[in-house]
Design a protein around this motif. Structure first.
Motif, PDB file in Angstrom:
ATOM      1  N   ASN A  65      28.767  39.078   8.479  1.00  0.00           N
ATOM      2  CA  ASN A  65      29.624  38.061   9.110  1.00  0.00           C
ATOM      3  C   ASN A  65      30.137  37.047   8.082  1.00  0.00           C
ATOM      4  OD1 ASN A  65      29.440  39.092  11.734  1.00  0.00           O
ATOM      5  ND2 ASN A  65      27.531  37.991  12.144  1.00  0.00           N
ATOM      6  N   PHE A  66      29.293  36.720   7.109  1.00  0.00           N
ATOM      7  CA  PHE A  66      29.707  35.824   6.035  1.00  0.00           C
ATOM      8  C   PHE A  66      30.843  36.458   5.232  1.00  0.00           C
ATOM      9  CE2 PHE A  66      29.180  34.151   1.665  1.00  0.00           C
ATOM     10  CZ  PHE A  66      29.331  32.792   1.923  1.00  0.00           C
ATOM     11  N   GLY A  67      30.714  37.765   4.963  1.00  0.00           N
ATOM     12  CA  GLY A  67      31.775  38.479   4.253  1.00  0.00           C
ATOM     13  C   GLY A  67      33.065  38.519   5.040  1.00  0.00           C
ATOM     14  N   LEU A  68      32.961  38.650   6.350  1.00  0.00           N
ATOM     15  CA  LEU A  68      34.143  38.667   7.213  1.00  0.00           C
ATOM     16  C   LEU A  68      34.915  37.351   7.099  1.00  0.00           C
ATOM     17  CD1 LEU A  68      35.742  40.171   9.446  1.00  0.00           C
ATOM     18  CD2 LEU A  68      34.246  39.040  11.122  1.00  0.00           C
ATOM     19  N   LYS A  69      34.186  36.249   7.048  1.00  0.00           N
ATOM     20  CA  LYS A  69      34.846  34.940   6.932  1.00  0.00           C
ATOM     21  C   LYS A  69      35.568  34.792   5.599  1.00  0.00           C
ATOM     22  CE  LYS A  69      31.552  32.539   9.938  1.00  0.00           C
ATOM     23  NZ  LYS A  69      30.463  31.526   9.998  1.00  0.00           N
ATOM     24  N   LYS A  70      35.048  35.413   4.566  1.00  0.00           N
ATOM     25  CA  LYS A  70      35.649  35.298   3.236  1.00  0.00           C
ATOM     26  C   LYS A  70      36.854  36.223   3.054  1.00  0.00           C
ATOM     27  CE  LYS A  70      32.728  32.232   1.800  1.00  0.00           C
ATOM     28  NZ  LYS A  70      33.191  30.828   1.578  1.00  0.00           N
ATOM     29  N   ALA A  71      36.929  37.286   3.847  1.00  0.00           N
ATOM     30  CA  ALA A  71      38.023  38.260   3.705  1.00  0.00           C
ATOM     31  C   ALA A  71      39.351  37.660   4.158  1.00  0.00           C
ATOM     32  CB  ALA A  71      37.702  39.513   4.520  1.00  0.00           C
ATOM     33  N   LYS A  72      40.405  37.909   3.385  1.00  0.00           N
ATOM     34  CA  LYS A  72      41.715  37.312   3.669  1.00  0.00           C
ATOM     35  C   LYS A  72      42.725  38.287   4.267  1.00  0.00           C
ATOM     36  CE  LYS A  72      41.393  33.819   0.005  1.00  0.00           C
ATOM     37  NZ  LYS A  72      42.010  33.303  -1.237  1.00  0.00           N
ATOM     38  N   ASN A  73      42.450  39.579   4.227  1.00  0.00           N
ATOM     39  CA  ASN A  73      43.453  40.560   4.599  1.00  0.00           C
ATOM     40  C   ASN A  73      43.312  41.085   6.022  1.00  0.00           C
ATOM     41  OD1 ASN A  73      44.871  40.530   2.073  1.00  0.00           O
ATOM     42  ND2 ASN A  73      43.142  41.644   1.191  1.00  0.00           N
ATOM     43  N   LYS A  74      44.317  41.832   6.452  1.00  0.00           N
ATOM     44  CA  LYS A  74      44.389  42.321   7.832  1.00  0.00           C
ATOM     45  C   LYS A  74      43.267  43.292   8.155  1.00  0.00           C
ATOM     46  CE  LYS A  74      47.499  44.644  11.095  1.00  0.00           C
ATOM     47  NZ  LYS A  74      48.847  45.218  11.301  1.00  0.00           N
ATOM     48  N   TRP A  75      42.915  44.142   7.184  1.00  0.00           N
ATOM     49  CA  TRP A  75      41.861  45.135   7.389  1.00  0.00           C
ATOM     50  C   TRP A  75      40.666  44.816   6.503  1.00  0.00           C
ATOM     51  CZ3 TRP A  75      41.764  49.163  10.896  1.00  0.00           C
ATOM     52  CH2 TRP A  75      42.959  49.415  11.578  1.00  0.00           C
ATOM     53  N   VAL A  76      39.464  45.109   7.019  1.00  0.00           N
ATOM     54  CA  VAL A  76      38.228  44.870   6.271  1.00  0.00           C
ATOM     55  C   VAL A  76      37.423  46.169   6.228  1.00  0.00           C
ATOM     56  CG1 VAL A  76      36.117  43.505   6.079  1.00  0.00           C
ATOM     57  CG2 VAL A  76      38.186  42.470   7.044  1.00  0.00           C
ATOM     58  N   LEU A  77      37.070  46.584   5.008  1.00  0.00           N
ATOM     59  CA  LEU A  77      36.250  47.777   4.789  1.00  0.00           C
ATOM     60  C   LEU A  77      34.891  47.335   4.277  1.00  0.00           C
ATOM     61  CD1 LEU A  77      35.834  50.881   4.353  1.00  0.00           C
ATOM     62  CD2 LEU A  77      36.803  50.544   2.062  1.00  0.00           C
ATOM     63  N   TYR A  78      33.832  47.723   4.988  1.00  0.00           N
ATOM     64  CA  TYR A  78      32.474  47.392   4.559  1.00  0.00           C
ATOM     65  C   TYR A  78      31.863  48.577   3.825  1.00  0.00           C
ATOM     66  CZ  TYR A  78      32.299  43.139   7.394  1.00  0.00           C
ATOM     67  OH  TYR A  78      32.524  41.886   7.907  1.00  0.00           O
ATOM     68  N   ILE A  79      31.251  48.290   2.684  1.00  0.00           N
ATOM     69  CA  ILE A  79      30.622  49.336   1.898  1.00  0.00           C
ATOM     70  C   ILE A  79      29.428  48.720   1.174  1.00  0.00           C
ATOM     71  CG2 ILE A  79      32.259  48.913   0.012  1.00  0.00           C
ATOM     72  CD1 ILE A  79      31.998  51.877  -0.739  1.00  0.00           C
ATOM     73  N   ASP A  80      28.360  49.483   1.020  1.00  0.00           N
ATOM     74  CA  ASP A  80      27.187  49.017   0.286  1.00  0.00           C
ATOM     75  C   ASP A  80      27.263  49.490  -1.156  1.00  0.00           C
ATOM     76  OD1 ASP A  80      26.248  47.825   2.590  1.00  0.00           O
ATOM     77  OD2 ASP A  80      25.032  49.553   3.168  1.00  0.00           O
ATOM     78  N   ALA A  81      26.477  48.864  -2.022  1.00  0.00           N
ATOM     79  CA  ALA A  81      26.557  49.158  -3.452  1.00  0.00           C
ATOM     80  C   ALA A  81      26.185  50.606  -3.776  1.00  0.00           C
ATOM     81  CB  ALA A  81      25.660  48.205  -4.233  1.00  0.00           C
TER      82      ALA A  81
END
Length: 252
Positions: A65-81
């Motif tokens: 959720n913290f990453g979602l707030k930081k994302a600026k673009n229309k689409w968000v892709l979540y990936i682990d290291a």
């Protein structure tokens, strides 16, 4: 072209992060949410052009959720290291987000697991990892997090490659760390008192799910080792639960 933000969760992943970032280099923004790494993870991420934010928590939903707030673009892709976007998946992602009229608000990705560095696991997972930012309400759950999405969810072709359980040392360390949290969650939810037969039931179930249901036997010796380990991992979790229950009774 529609823009994508990639969100990567990290903790001491300097050996895995470079290939991960390289696999999402097609994204317009790469965000690393780092959980107080003691190695060069954060430094390496910055050198590779990622935006790095510190967020220390054992709650994976909080970090996503913290990453979602930081994302600026229309689409968000979540990936682990320890994951990689394959070329076929990259093409599917780009085709999906650049459609003139997007049919779906989120997508499930097929995740192919590799154990001990190279052994391919037969069972393919389906995970929701690509979202319109406006459609992703939030993530919930401390360890096994779930995305709450407003809208329709589709599926994409190509694999998200997951290089997990790379060696026994890291596997044991992970079990020691996360079994405590798992046990506390079960204890707080008033799990029935642990008895001798419950240990055997969860261990047999864990082995069966991994070796038979997920067809781990097709992975040869690596499949056997992984399945026995899944049984062991469950034993540690429930032994911790038994310990919590005993301590609680002692204080009563």
């Amino acid at each position: 072209m529609t823009k994508i933000s990639a969100v990567i969760l990290t903790k001491n992943e300097e050996n895995m992060l470079g290939d991960c970032i390289d696999s999402v280099s097609f994204c317009d923004e790469i965000i690393v949410i780092d959980d107080n790494s003691s190695d060069r993870t954060a430094e390496l991420a910055k050198l590779l052009g990622a935006k790095v934010f510190e967020h220390t928590s054992t709650n994976f939903s909080e970090k996503r959720n913290f990453g979602l707030k930081k994302a600026k673009n229309k689409w968000v892709l979540y990936i682990d290291a320890d994951e990689r976007v394959s070329p076929d998946l990259k093409k599917s992602i780009m085709d999906a987000v650049n459609k003139t009229k997007t049919e779906f608000d989120a997508y499930k990705l097929d995740r192919k697991n590799f154990y001990f560095g190279k052994h391919e696991w037969p069972y393919i997972e389906k995970l929701e990892r690509l979202f319109k930012k406006s459609a992703l309400r939030e993530w919930v759950g401390i360890l096994h997090e779930t995305a709450l999405v407003s809208g329709e969810i589709g599926e994409l072709n190509g694999f998200l490659q997951h290089f997990t359980h790379r060696d026994l040392s890291s596997m044991v360390a992970k079990t020691i760390e996360w079994s405590k949290i798992e046990a506390e969650l079960r204890f707080k939810s008033h799990h029935p008192k642990m008895t001798w037969w419950r240990f055997f039931r969860v261990m047999i179930t864990g082995f069966y799910n991994s070796y038979i249901k997920q067809e781990g036997f097709k992975a040869g010796i690596a499949g056997l080792v992984e399945s026995i380990y899944q049984s062991f991992s469950l034993f540690v979790t429930y032994a911790r639960l038994w310990e919590l229950q005993n301590d609680s009774e002692s204080r009563a």
